[in-house]
Design a protein around this motif. Sequence first.
Motif, PDB file in Angstrom:
ATOM      1  N   ALA A  21      11.839  24.548   6.538  1.00 41.80           N
ATOM      2  CA  ALA A  21      10.828  25.121   5.645  1.00 41.80           C
ATOM      3  C   ALA A  21       9.781  25.892   6.429  1.00 41.80           C
ATOM      4  O   ALA A  21       9.338  26.968   6.008  1.00 41.80           O
ATOM      5  N   GLN A  22       9.395  25.388   7.600  1.00 39.39           N
ATOM      6  CA  GLN A  22       8.409  26.090   8.418  1.00 39.39           C
ATOM      7  C   GLN A  22       8.918  27.467   8.823  1.00 39.39           C
ATOM      8  O   GLN A  22       8.156  28.428   8.857  1.00 39.39           O
ATOM      9  N   GLY A  23      10.196  27.562   9.118  1.00 39.12           N
ATOM     10  CA  GLY A  23      10.773  28.844   9.508  1.00 39.12           C
ATOM     11  C   GLY A  23      10.891  29.825   8.358  1.00 39.12           C
ATOM     12  O   GLY A  23      10.949  31.033   8.568  1.00 39.12           O
ATOM     13  N   LYS A  24      10.932  29.313   7.129  1.00 37.27           N
ATOM     14  CA  LYS A  24      11.102  30.169   5.959  1.00 37.27           C
ATOM     15  C   LYS A  24       9.790  30.635   5.333  1.00 37.27           C
ATOM     16  O   LYS A  24       9.769  31.608   4.608  1.00 37.27           O
ATOM     17  N   VAL A  25       8.702  29.910   5.589  1.00 41.55           N
ATOM     18  CA  VAL A  25       7.418  30.258   4.978  1.00 41.55           C
ATOM     19  C   VAL A  25       6.827  31.460   5.711  1.00 41.55           C
ATOM     20  O   VAL A  25       6.528  31.387   6.898  1.00 41.55           O
ATOM     21  N   LYS A  26       6.700  32.566   4.986  1.00 43.98           N
ATOM     22  CA  LYS A  26       6.196  33.807   5.588  1.00 43.98           C
ATOM     23  C   LYS A  26       4.934  34.310   4.899  1.00 43.98           C
ATOM     24  O   LYS A  26       4.479  35.393   5.181  1.00 43.98           O
ATOM     25  N   MET A  27       4.373  33.531   3.992  1.00 41.17           N
ATOM     26  CA  MET A  27       3.178  33.966   3.261  1.00 41.17           C
ATOM     27  C   MET A  27       1.944  33.780   4.142  1.00 41.17           C
ATOM     28  O   MET A  27       1.821  32.757   4.816  1.00 41.17           O
ATOM     29  N   PRO A  28       1.033  34.756   4.141  1.00 36.80           N
ATOM     30  CA  PRO A  28      -0.174  34.641   4.959  1.00 36.80           C
ATOM     31  C   PRO A  28      -0.975  33.380   4.616  1.00 36.80           C
ATOM     32  O   PRO A  28      -1.244  33.103   3.456  1.00 36.80           O
ATOM     33  N   GLY A  29      -1.311  32.612   5.612  1.00 32.76           N
ATOM     34  CA  GLY A  29      -2.126  31.416   5.442  1.00 32.76           C
ATOM     35  C   GLY A  29      -1.357  30.170   5.030  1.00 32.76           C
ATOM     36  O   GLY A  29      -1.902  29.076   5.068  1.00 32.76           O
ATOM     37  N   VAL A 106       8.672   3.624   8.323  1.00 35.64           N
ATOM     38  CA  VAL A 106       8.881   4.112   9.678  1.00 35.64           C
ATOM     39  C   VAL A 106       7.891   5.250   9.918  1.00 35.64           C
ATOM     40  O   VAL A 106       7.927   6.252   9.204  1.00 35.64           O
ATOM     41  N   PRO A 107       6.994   5.104  10.902  1.00 41.69           N
ATOM     42  CA  PRO A 107       6.085   6.213  11.191  1.00 41.69           C
ATOM     43  C   PRO A 107       6.815   7.293  11.986  1.00 41.69           C
ATOM     44  O   PRO A 107       7.541   6.995  12.935  1.00 41.69           O
ATOM     45  N   ILE A 108       6.662   8.544  11.547  1.00 39.74           N
ATOM     46  CA  ILE A 108       7.225   9.667  12.305  1.00 39.74           C
ATOM     47  C   ILE A 108       6.197  10.786  12.369  1.00 39.74           C
ATOM     48  O   ILE A 108       5.351  10.927  11.481  1.00 39.74           O
ATOM     49  N   ILE A 109       6.259  11.539  13.432  1.00 33.96           N
ATOM     50  CA  ILE A 109       5.393  12.708  13.577  1.00 33.96           C
ATOM     51  C   ILE A 109       6.226  13.927  13.209  1.00 33.96           C
ATOM     52  O   ILE A 109       7.249  14.207  13.831  1.00 33.96           O
ATOM     53  N   PHE A 110       5.786  14.616  12.164  1.00 36.79           N
ATOM     54  CA  PHE A 110       6.495  15.804  11.709  1.00 36.79           C
ATOM     55  C   PHE A 110       6.276  16.945  12.701  1.00 36.79           C
ATOM     56  O   PHE A 110       5.270  16.985  13.403  1.00 36.79           O
ATOM     57  N   PRO A 111       7.208  17.920  12.749  1.00 31.79           N
ATOM     58  CA  PRO A 111       6.990  19.081  13.602  1.00 31.79           C
ATOM     59  C   PRO A 111       5.720  19.813  13.155  1.00 31.79           C
ATOM     60  O   PRO A 111       5.509  20.001  11.965  1.00 31.79           O
ATOM     61  N   ASP A 112       4.882  20.178  14.084  1.00 34.19           N
ATOM     62  CA  ASP A 112       3.621  20.845  13.817  1.00 34.19           C
ATOM     63  C   ASP A 112       3.864  22.322  13.519  1.00 34.19           C
ATOM     64  O   ASP A 112       4.572  23.002  14.248  1.00 34.19           O
ATOM     65  N   ALA A 113       3.271  22.818  12.429  1.00 29.63           N
ATOM     66  CA  ALA A 113       3.456  24.209  12.029  1.00 29.63           C
ATOM     67  C   ALA A 113       3.004  25.182  13.110  1.00 29.63           C
ATOM     68  O   ALA A 113       3.562  26.271  13.243  1.00 29.63           O
ATOM     69  N   SER A 114       2.032  24.775  13.913  1.00 26.70           N
ATOM     70  CA  SER A 114       1.543  25.687  14.950  1.00 26.70           C
ATOM     71  C   SER A 114       2.543  25.838  16.089  1.00 26.70           C
ATOM     72  O   SER A 114       2.446  26.761  16.894  1.00 26.70           O
ATOM     73  N   GLN A 115       3.530  24.943  16.142  1.00 27.23           N
ATOM     74  CA  GLN A 115       4.549  25.021  17.184  1.00 27.23           C
ATOM     75  C   GLN A 115       5.864  25.561  16.645  1.00 27.23           C
ATOM     76  O   GLN A 115       6.838  25.674  17.368  1.00 27.23           O
ATOM     77  N   ALA A 116       5.910  25.885  15.361  1.00 29.37           N
ATOM     78  CA  ALA A 116       7.157  26.377  14.739  1.00 29.37           C
ATOM     79  C   ALA A 116       7.423  27.826  15.090  1.00 29.37           C
ATOM     80  O   ALA A 116       6.580  28.596  15.401  1.00 29.37           O
TER      81      ALA A 116
END
Length: 116
Positions: A21-29, A106-116
Amino acid sequence: MQLKEFVSQALVDILEGISDAQGKVKMPGAQVNPYIGNGSAELTKLGIAWAGGRAAHLVQFDLAVTASEGTGTKGGIGVLAGVLNLGSSGQSKSENATASRIQFAVPIIFPDASQA
């Protein structure tokens, strides 16, 4: 499906879905899983904890599992899924099965959008 396979695949699918989803989101902001600053009580109420300075989301599982043993069956614990099919298939077997519910997180850390 075995319990460990279900849990493992569910967690991998969640992380891959977020990354996709991070790779597909192209809308500003717009961001999927944006960076969240330091922890607060409000986020903790939403199931977000802090681990290593990052937001850790709690993935909660509430599963029905079966344990079976008997002749003609392979013993073990599996996740209940789909529809139970009862009927005659020309084979006779003796089986004892019990169903139980288990709940855990289960605690997990999602991929950060700033690193996508």
